[in-house]
Design a protein around this motif. Structure first.
Motif, PDB file in Angstrom:
ATOM      1  N   ALA A  36       0.919  -0.459   1.407  1.00 14.67           N
ATOM      2  CA  ALA A  36      -0.220   0.309   1.923  1.00 14.67           C
ATOM      3  C   ALA A  36      -0.631   1.396   0.945  1.00 14.67           C
ATOM      4  O   ALA A  36      -1.831   1.649   0.731  1.00 14.67           O
ATOM      5  CB  ALA A  36       0.125   0.907   3.283  1.00 14.67           C
ATOM      6  N   ALA A  37       0.355   2.084   0.330  1.00 20.00           N
ATOM      7  CA  ALA A  37       0.042   3.136  -0.636  1.00 20.00           C
ATOM      8  C   ALA A  37      -0.697   2.571  -1.849  1.00 20.00           C
ATOM      9  O   ALA A  37      -1.617   3.202  -2.397  1.00 20.00           O
ATOM     10  CB  ALA A  37       1.329   3.839  -1.067  1.00 20.00           C
ATOM     11  N   ILE A  38      -0.316   1.371  -2.267  1.00 22.31           N
ATOM     12  CA  ILE A  38      -0.984   0.738  -3.411  1.00 22.31           C
ATOM     13  C   ILE A  38      -2.397   0.315  -3.036  1.00 22.31           C
ATOM     14  O   ILE A  38      -3.359   0.537  -3.768  1.00 22.31           O
ATOM     15  CB  ILE A  38      -0.150  -0.456  -3.917  1.00 22.31           C
ATOM     16  N   ARG A  39      -2.549  -0.310  -1.876  1.00 18.14           N
ATOM     17  CA  ARG A  39      -3.879  -0.761  -1.452  1.00 18.14           C
ATOM     18  C   ARG A  39      -4.826   0.409  -1.254  1.00 18.14           C
ATOM     19  O   ARG A  39      -6.019   0.314  -1.547  1.00 18.14           O
ATOM     20  CB  ARG A  39      -3.762  -1.556  -0.144  1.00 18.14           C
ATOM     21  N   ASP A  40      -4.298   1.508  -0.729  1.00 15.32           N
ATOM     22  CA  ASP A  40      -5.139   2.688  -0.466  1.00 15.32           C
ATOM     23  C   ASP A  40      -5.457   3.482  -1.721  1.00 15.32           C
ATOM     24  O   ASP A  40      -6.249   4.419  -1.680  1.00 15.32           O
ATOM     25  CB  ASP A  40      -4.451   3.611   0.548  1.00 15.32           C
ATOM     26  N   GLY A  41      -4.770   3.159  -2.838  1.00 14.06           N
ATOM     27  CA  GLY A  41      -5.007   3.888  -4.072  1.00 14.06           C
ATOM     28  C   GLY A  41      -4.172   5.136  -4.218  1.00 14.06           C
ATOM     29  O   GLY A  41      -4.337   5.897  -5.184  1.00 14.06           O
ATOM     30  N   ARG A  42      -3.274   5.399  -3.278  1.00 14.51           N
ATOM     31  CA  ARG A  42      -2.405   6.571  -3.406  1.00 14.51           C
ATOM     32  C   ARG A  42      -1.363   6.349  -4.501  1.00 14.51           C
ATOM     33  O   ARG A  42      -0.895   7.292  -5.121  1.00 14.51           O
ATOM     34  CB  ARG A  42      -1.741   6.877  -2.063  1.00 14.51           C
ATOM     35  N   TRP A  43      -0.943   5.120  -4.698  1.00 17.38           N
ATOM     36  CA  TRP A  43      -0.186   4.722  -5.867  1.00 17.38           C
ATOM     37  C   TRP A  43      -1.187   4.034  -6.783  1.00 17.38           C
ATOM     38  O   TRP A  43      -1.551   2.878  -6.559  1.00 17.38           O
ATOM     39  CB  TRP A  43       0.962   3.777  -5.490  1.00 17.38           C
ATOM     40  N   GLN A  44      -1.655   4.758  -7.799  1.00 21.77           N
ATOM     41  CA  GLN A  44      -2.759   4.268  -8.608  1.00 21.77           C
ATOM     42  C   GLN A  44      -2.356   3.080  -9.459  1.00 21.77           C
ATOM     43  O   GLN A  44      -1.222   2.978  -9.928  1.00 21.77           O
ATOM     44  CB  GLN A  44      -3.291   5.390  -9.524  1.00 21.77           C
ATOM     45  N   ALA A  45      -3.323   2.196  -9.676  1.00 23.09           N
ATOM     46  CA  ALA A  45      -3.096   1.016 -10.503  1.00 23.09           C
ATOM     47  C   ALA A  45      -2.642   1.428 -11.894  1.00 23.09           C
ATOM     48  O   ALA A  45      -3.213   2.324 -12.521  1.00 23.09           O
ATOM     49  CB  ALA A  45      -4.379   0.187 -10.588  1.00 23.09           C
ATOM     50  N   GLY A  46      -1.569   0.826 -12.369  1.00 19.95           N
ATOM     51  CA  GLY A  46      -1.049   1.092 -13.710  1.00 19.95           C
ATOM     52  C   GLY A  46      -0.090   2.252 -13.796  1.00 19.95           C
ATOM     53  O   GLY A  46       0.557   2.448 -14.836  1.00 19.95           O
ATOM     54  N   ALA A  47       0.041   3.057 -12.737  1.00 14.36           N
ATOM     55  CA  ALA A  47       0.919   4.226 -12.783  1.00 14.36           C
ATOM     56  C   ALA A  47       2.384   3.809 -12.682  1.00 14.36           C
ATOM     57  O   ALA A  47       2.731   2.836 -12.014  1.00 14.36           O
ATOM     58  CB  ALA A  47       0.572   5.191 -11.658  1.00 14.36           C
ATOM     59  N   ALA A  48       3.267   4.588 -13.347  1.00 15.21           N
ATOM     60  CA  ALA A  48       4.698   4.342 -13.236  1.00 15.21           C
ATOM     61  C   ALA A  48       5.182   4.778 -11.867  1.00 15.21           C
ATOM     62  O   ALA A  48       4.779   5.828 -11.354  1.00 15.21           O
ATOM     63  CB  ALA A  48       5.451   5.107 -14.324  1.00 15.21           C
ATOM     64  N   VAL A  49       6.027   3.981 -11.251  1.00 10.95           N
ATOM     65  CA  VAL A  49       6.546   4.304  -9.925  1.00 10.95           C
ATOM     66  C   VAL A  49       7.886   5.013 -10.079  1.00 10.95           C
ATOM     67  O   VAL A  49       8.497   4.990 -11.152  1.00 10.95           O
ATOM     68  CB  VAL A  49       6.697   3.029  -9.084  1.00 10.95           C
ATOM     69  N   PRO A  50       8.367   5.687  -9.040  1.00  8.32           N
ATOM     70  CA  PRO A  50       9.664   6.366  -9.139  1.00  8.32           C
ATOM     71  C   PRO A  50      10.764   5.375  -9.484  1.00  8.32           C
ATOM     72  O   PRO A  50      10.716   4.202  -9.109  1.00  8.32           O
ATOM     73  CB  PRO A  50       9.867   6.945  -7.737  1.00  8.32           C
ATOM     74  N   SER A  51      11.752   5.844 -10.186  1.00 11.72           N
ATOM     75  CA  SER A  51      12.893   4.975 -10.479  1.00 11.72           C
ATOM     76  C   SER A  51      13.607   4.636  -9.178  1.00 11.72           C
ATOM     77  O   SER A  51      13.486   5.338  -8.173  1.00 11.72           O
ATOM     78  CB  SER A  51      13.866   5.685 -11.423  1.00 11.72           C
ATOM     79  N   THR A  52      14.333   3.536  -9.216  1.00 14.42           N
ATOM     80  CA  THR A  52      15.056   3.147  -7.998  1.00 14.42           C
ATOM     81  C   THR A  52      16.052   4.213  -7.586  1.00 14.42           C
ATOM     82  O   THR A  52      16.257   4.474  -6.408  1.00 14.42           O
ATOM     83  CB  THR A  52      15.780   1.806  -8.228  1.00 14.42           C
ATOM     84  N   ARG A  53      16.680   4.879  -8.585  1.00 12.21           N
ATOM     85  CA  ARG A  53      17.652   5.927  -8.278  1.00 12.21           C
ATOM     86  C   ARG A  53      16.971   7.115  -7.602  1.00 12.21           C
ATOM     87  O   ARG A  53      17.446   7.630  -6.583  1.00 12.21           O
ATOM     88  CB  ARG A  53      18.371   6.383  -9.558  1.00 12.21           C
ATOM     89  N   ALA A  54      15.799   7.559  -8.157  1.00  6.52           N
ATOM     90  CA  ALA A  54      15.111   8.725  -7.608  1.00  6.52           C
ATOM     91  C   ALA A  54      14.593   8.454  -6.207  1.00  6.52           C
ATOM     92  O   ALA A  54      14.718   9.292  -5.307  1.00  6.52           O
ATOM     93  CB  ALA A  54      13.966   9.129  -8.529  1.00  6.52           C
ATOM     94  N   LEU A  55      14.002   7.279  -6.014  1.00  8.65           N
ATOM     95  CA  LEU A  55      13.453   6.975  -4.693  1.00  8.65           C
ATOM     96  C   LEU A  55      14.567   6.823  -3.670  1.00  8.65           C
ATOM     97  O   LEU A  55      14.454   7.316  -2.536  1.00  8.65           O
ATOM     98  CB  LEU A  55      12.603   5.696  -4.761  1.00  8.65           C
ATOM     99  N   ALA A  56      15.662   6.190  -4.060  1.00 11.66           N
ATOM    100  CA  ALA A  56      16.775   6.033  -3.123  1.00 11.66           C
ATOM    101  C   ALA A  56      17.349   7.380  -2.726  1.00 11.66           C
ATOM    102  O   ALA A  56      17.688   7.619  -1.556  1.00 11.66           O
ATOM    103  CB  ALA A  56      17.853   5.143  -3.749  1.00 11.66           C
ATOM    104  N   GLN A  57      17.440   8.301  -3.687  1.00 14.79           N
ATOM    105  CA  GLN A  57      17.988   9.619  -3.390  1.00 14.79           C
ATOM    106  C   GLN A  57      17.082  10.381  -2.441  1.00 14.79           C
ATOM    107  O   GLN A  57      17.548  11.016  -1.492  1.00 14.79           O
ATOM    108  CB  GLN A  57      18.176  10.395  -4.694  1.00 14.79           C
ATOM    109  N   ASP A  58      15.769  10.328  -2.701  1.00 16.15           N
ATOM    110  CA  ASP A  58      14.834  11.052  -1.830  1.00 16.15           C
ATOM    111  C   ASP A  58      14.790  10.470  -0.420  1.00 16.15           C
ATOM    112  O   ASP A  58      14.631  11.201   0.562  1.00 16.15           O
ATOM    113  CB  ASP A  58      13.431  11.029  -2.429  1.00 16.15           C
ATOM    114  N   LEU A  59      14.923   9.159  -0.336  1.00 20.48           N
ATOM    115  CA  LEU A  59      14.839   8.523   0.980  1.00 20.48           C
ATOM    116  C   LEU A  59      16.172   8.529   1.720  1.00 20.48           C
ATOM    117  O   LEU A  59      16.203   8.305   2.934  1.00 20.48           O
ATOM    118  CB  LEU A  59      14.367   7.067   0.837  1.00 20.48           C
TER     119      LEU A  59
END
Length: 460
Positions: A31-54
């Motif tokens: 949903a974030a990608i479709r809505d443009g909140r995660w912009q096309a071509g942008a680097a996403v959080p690393s798996t380690r960073a996202l796992a830690q935050d979540l």
């Protein structure tokens, strides 16, 4: 849950609830990608960073990223950060399912029978008889023209009930009237018919269907005697001779003779849409126009008004010259009614169950029409003969207007139709078309009362 990753350049609110697990996390990122909140071509959080935050296992995020990469939402490369796919590479959003049609509380929509009165027990009994005695070979690929048993039965039934000249070899069974009209239009267009005349007013859906298959559509005026032939100059014309839809008049005897004579002299084809010919209340039924010129008139019938539209059973009685072209058109379309339904209808007619149901329905619909007429205020003017499943009401010049009546009906959850959409040009009289067949028997009184209240609300 609010998450922020300054290192990735993304600062988003990711709507994810922990209890939804990996599936919910994947859906939130999509949903974030479709809505443009995660912009096309942008680097996403690393798996380690996202796992830690979540507060989830890193393996969970790794699997989600892998799934989204396989779906085309993310792209990965050895030794490089995972990124959102470019705009052109993103998968298309799945289409939203079409909203189901919701029947109005008070159903006065025209052209619809009382489906609660469908003869279910008689249909079931006919189906059982068919299954008990039908040879297994009859359940294979059927004749392009339809099951021979049904065509034989229809030939007899149409001859005695509507006066149709109906040789079984000239009958073709279709998936309802729309299917029949589509195929016939293609056949006629292939024979050089580039224009089809429709009565004015008439049902827009059928005019659009013809136009979509090649010929242009023109209008022919309707008066109290039916279609006016003075300006008729098309190679084909569609008429509702027994009960004009929606004005409710019958094609007068002199017009019937003139129309068939014109077709014979000009070589034109007339399509007779006998959509509710069984339901004449005030007099002996008018016979089919087709009997006057079987080689120039195509007769169309259906069970959509007598039984139910969902059965998708209709038929054409064709001039001999059109039988083989229609056979070829059916083969090309790849669409035929289910054989079992055809055989069941044949059994229902042969057993007398169909006639009994039509007689019961005719009595009920006549009673409803009479009750509706008796309740109407003098501000509206009914049009048409005592027949069918609808009543067209004309509105006075001084009001209420069609728009006002329809709006008042919508406020009361009443379903009906306005007349203006049936005209082929602007500036025509307004009115409403009330279908007294659609409501279940127990609901008709309430529907009528609600409609009368709506009329009084907007009457000056």
């Amino acid at each position: 849950m609010t998450l922020s990753w300054s290192s990735s350049g993304l600062d988003v609110h990711l709507g994810w609830q922990p209890e939804t697990g990996r599936t919910g996390l994947a859906a939130a990122i999509r949903a974030a990608i479709r809505d443009g909140r995660w912009q096309a071509g942008a680097a996403v959080p690393s798996t380690r960073a996202l796992a830690q935050d979540l507060g989830v296992a890193r393996g969970t995020v790794t699997r989600v990223y892998a799934d989204l990469a396989a779906e085309g939402y993310l792209r990965t490369a050895q030794g490089a950060p995972t990124r959102v796919a470019t705009a052109g590479a993103l998968p298309q959003s799945p289409p939203r399912p079409a909203a189901r049609e919701v029947a109005p509380r008070w159903d006065l929509r025209p052209g619809r029978p009382d489906l609660s009165a469908f003869p279910g027990q008689a249909w079931l009994a006919s189906t059982r008889k068919v299954l008990q005695r039908v040879p297994a070979t009859n359940l294979g690929y059927a004749s392009e023209l339809g099951a021979p048993e049904l065509r034989d039965t229809l030939a007899v039934y149409l001859a005695r009930s509507r006066g149709v000249v109906a040789d079984p070899a000239r009958i073709v069974v279709c998936n309802g009237y729309s299917h029949a009209l589509t195929l016939l239009t293609r056949v006629l267009h292939g024979k050089g018919v580039d224009e089809v005349a429709f009565e004015n007013p008439s049902l827009r859906m059928y005019r659009d269907l013809v136009a979509a298959n090649g010929p242009r559509v023109v209008g022919a005026e309707v008066d109290d005697d039916g279609i006016d032939m003075s300006a008729l100059d098309s190679p084909a014309v569609v008429v509702t001779a027994a009960h004009q839809y929606p004005m409710g008049v019958t094609l007068a005897p002199h017009r019937r003779a003139a129309l068939t004579r014109w077709a014979g002299d000009s070589g034109a084809i007339v399509l007779e849409d006998d959509y509710d010919g069984e339901f004449r209340f005030d007099n002996q039924q008018v016979g089919a126009l087709q009997a006057l010129a079987p080689e120039r008139v195509v007769y169309a019938g259906t069970v959509s008004k007598t039984l139910a539209p969902a059965l998708r059973l209709g038929w054409l009685v064709l001039p001999r010259s059109l039988v083989e072209p229609m056979r070829a058109a059916i083969v090309d379309s790849g669409s035929r009614p289910p054989v079992l339904n055809q055989l069941t209808l044949a059994e229902l007619i042969d057993s007398g169950g169909y006639d009994r149901h039509v007689r019961r329905s005719r009595t009920e619909y006549r009673s409803r029409r009479d009750r509706l007429l008796a309740a109407l205020p003098g501000v509206v003017t009914p049009r048409g003969i005592s027949a069918g499943l609808h009543l067209t009401l004309m509105l006075p010049d001084g009001g209420p207007t069609e728009t006002e009546v329809l709006a008042a009906c919508r406020r009361r959850a009443i379903g009906l139709e306005g007349l203006r959409s049936y005209w082929q040009d602007e500036g025509r009289p307004g009115g409403v078309i009330v279908g007294y067949g659609a409501a279940a028997k127990h609901a008709f009184a309430g529907a009528t009362q609600a409609f009368i209240e709506a009329l009084w609300e907007v009457t000056p």
